[in-house]
Design an enzyme around this catalytic site. Structure first.
Site, PDB file in Angstrom:
ATOM      1  N   GLY A 110      51.935  10.829  49.197  1.00 28.07           N
ATOM      2  CA  GLY A 110      51.835  10.006  47.989  1.00 28.07           C
ATOM      3  C   GLY A 110      50.669   9.041  47.946  1.00 28.07           C
ATOM      4  O   GLY A 110      50.672   8.128  47.119  1.00 28.07           O
TER       5      GLY A 110
ATOM      6  N   ILE B 148      52.660  26.382  39.679  1.00 32.12           N
ATOM      7  CA  ILE B 148      53.218  26.146  38.350  1.00 32.12           C
ATOM      8  C   ILE B 148      53.340  27.497  37.632  1.00 32.12           C
ATOM      9  O   ILE B 148      52.373  28.260  37.581  1.00 32.12           O
ATOM     10  CB  ILE B 148      52.269  25.224  37.523  1.00 32.12           C
ATOM     11  CG1 ILE B 148      51.946  23.947  38.301  1.00 32.12           C
ATOM     12  CG2 ILE B 148      52.833  24.935  36.149  1.00 32.12           C
ATOM     13  CD1 ILE B 148      52.985  22.898  38.300  1.00 32.12           C
TER      14      ILE B 148
ATOM     15  N   ASN C  70      44.844  18.687  38.605  1.00 29.94           N
ATOM     16  CA  ASN C  70      45.155  18.729  40.039  1.00 29.94           C
ATOM     17  C   ASN C  70      43.983  18.162  40.815  1.00 29.94           C
ATOM     18  O   ASN C  70      42.844  18.230  40.357  1.00 29.94           O
ATOM     19  CB  ASN C  70      45.396  20.187  40.478  1.00 29.94           C
ATOM     20  CG  ASN C  70      45.723  20.299  41.955  1.00 29.94           C
ATOM     21  OD1 ASN C  70      46.509  19.507  42.490  1.00 29.94           O
ATOM     22  ND2 ASN C  70      45.134  21.265  42.640  1.00 29.94           N
TER      23      ASN C  70
ATOM     24  N   HIS D  61      42.157  18.674  44.523  1.00 30.50           N
ATOM     25  CA  HIS D  61      42.115  19.609  45.650  1.00 30.50           C
ATOM     26  C   HIS D  61      41.116  19.075  46.677  1.00 30.50           C
ATOM     27  O   HIS D  61      40.023  18.634  46.302  1.00 30.50           O
ATOM     28  CB  HIS D  61      41.704  20.998  45.153  1.00 30.50           C
ATOM     29  CG  HIS D  61      41.690  22.014  46.240  1.00 30.50           C
ATOM     30  ND1 HIS D  61      42.845  22.650  46.669  1.00 30.50           N
ATOM     31  CD2 HIS D  61      40.681  22.465  47.025  1.00 30.50           C
ATOM     32  CE1 HIS D  61      42.528  23.474  47.660  1.00 30.50           C
ATOM     33  NE2 HIS D  61      41.226  23.387  47.892  1.00 30.50           N
TER      34      HIS D  61
ATOM     35  N   ASP E 167      43.662  27.049  41.757  1.00 23.57           N
ATOM     36  CA  ASP E 167      42.451  26.251  42.021  1.00 23.57           C
ATOM     37  C   ASP E 167      41.235  26.768  41.256  1.00 23.57           C
ATOM     38  O   ASP E 167      40.095  26.466  41.630  1.00 23.57           O
ATOM     39  CB  ASP E 167      42.133  26.200  43.530  1.00 23.57           C
ATOM     40  CG  ASP E 167      43.243  25.535  44.336  1.00 23.57           C
ATOM     41  OD1 ASP E 167      43.883  24.604  43.814  1.00 23.57           O
ATOM     42  OD2 ASP E 167      43.479  25.960  45.481  1.00 23.57           O
TER      43      ASP E 167
HETATM   44  C1  GAR Z   1      45.643  15.552  49.200  1.00 27.15           C
HETATM   45  O1  GAR Z   1      44.598  15.676  50.135  1.00 27.15           O
HETATM   46  C2  GAR Z   1      45.488  16.577  48.103  1.00 27.15           C
HETATM   47  O2  GAR Z   1      44.155  16.821  47.745  1.00 27.15           O
HETATM   48  C3  GAR Z   1      46.088  17.787  48.757  1.00 27.15           C
HETATM   49  O3  GAR Z   1      47.234  17.298  49.424  1.00 27.15           O
HETATM   50  C4  GAR Z   1      46.987  15.951  49.827  1.00 27.15           C
HETATM   51  C5  GAR Z   1      48.110  15.086  49.315  1.00 27.15           C
HETATM   52  O4  GAR Z   1      48.012  13.801  49.845  1.00 27.15           O
HETATM   53  N1  GAR Z   1      46.405  18.792  47.802  1.00 27.15           N
HETATM   54  C6  GAR Z   1      46.251  20.083  48.041  1.00 27.15           C
HETATM   55  O5  GAR Z   1      45.876  20.518  49.113  1.00 27.15           O
HETATM   56  C7  GAR Z   1      46.595  20.997  46.860  1.00 27.15           C
HETATM   57  N2  GAR Z   1      46.004  22.274  47.057  1.00 27.15           N
HETATM   58  P1  GAR Z   1      48.852  12.601  49.232  1.00 27.15           P
HETATM   59  O6  GAR Z   1      50.299  13.074  49.154  1.00 27.15           O
HETATM   60  O7  GAR Z   1      48.673  11.491  50.229  1.00 27.15           O
HETATM   61  O8  GAR Z   1      48.295  12.284  47.881  1.00 27.15           O
END
Ligand code: GAR
Length: 215
Positions: free
Chosen positions: A26, A108, A122, A124, A165
């Site tokens: 989060g 989704i 999103n 990434h 993506d």
């Molecule tokens: C983040 O680095 C986000 O970019 C990645 O998960 C992490 C979530 O961190 N998302 C992906 O890899 C989606 N493909 P957070 O829960 O601390 O925000």
């Protein structure tokens, strides 16, 4: 009364309701909450946070910020579509205008994509189109970047479409990779950029695209 009478915009009427979908720590949600609270994201309000993981720390962050939270387990539904239909009902209940994925580790379904076409963003943790696609999330992305001997990485904010993506890129920010960087060090560097980029991109999206299109 017209919203723009005397050149004055009634901002409360233009305020967009954001729903944030999460699965993990989060930290991006936290950055988005801070950005709304400090006026870096204007004309918007985080109306609800939904997690598919009960243990997601993101739920604690939302509760601390007094934002309504929902944990919805996929196991309770017969299919991904039924799960997403339930989420759509929740989003409608909160008059959601914009959906932000922030570490949400589910795909989704088309029914959800259609209901919020061009209104799901999103973040990434790589410079897309590189190191994206099915199975590319979290530390796997950073390890793949290191394995490729790239000298830079970064993060991307993009529209969510059926191609994982692969939606239109809205914003990117890059970081340099040092020869002895581990995947953890790279992840931390990229995350720092994510926390700046996501709020900027969201504010830009709302002010230039959503409000101009009056969506
Ligand atoms: C983040 O680095 C986000 O970019 C990645 O998960 C992490 C979530 O961190 N998302 C992906 O890899 C989606 N493909 P957070 O829960 O601390 O925000």
């Amino acid at each position: 009364m017209s919203q723009e009478m005397d050149g004055f915009k009634n901002t409360s009427a233009l305020r967009k309701n954001i729903a944030v979908l999460v699965s993990g720590n989060g930290s991006n949600l936290n950055a988005l909450i801070n950005a709304v609270n400090t006026g870096k994201i204007v004309n918007a309000n985080i109306a609800l946070v939904i997690s598919n993981k009960k243990s997601a720390n993101a739920l604690n962050i939302a509760r601390d910020a007094k934002i309504p939270t929902f944990y919805v387990a996929r196991d309770l539904f017969n299919s991904d579509e039924e799960y997403d239909l339930f989420l759509l009902n929740k989003l409608n209940e909160y008059s959601t205008d914009l959906v932000l994925l922030a570490g949400y580790l589910r795909i989704i379904t088309p029914i959800f994509l259609k209901a919020f076409e061009n209104r799901i963003l999103n973040i990434h943790p790589s410079l897309l189109p590189d190191f994206g696609g099915k199975g590319m999330y979290g530390m796997k992305v950073h390890q793949a970047v290191l394995n490729s001997k790239s000298v830079k990485s970064g993060c991307t904010v993009h529209l969510v479409t059926e191609k994982i993506d692969g939606g239109h890129i809205l914003a990117q920010s890059s970081v340099s990779i040092m020869p002895d960087d581990s995947a953890e060090i790279l992840a931390a560097k990229v995350l720092e950029e994510e926390h700046k980029l996501y709020p900027l991109a969201v504010n830009n999206f709302i002010s230039t695209i959503m409000l101009n299109n009056n969506r």
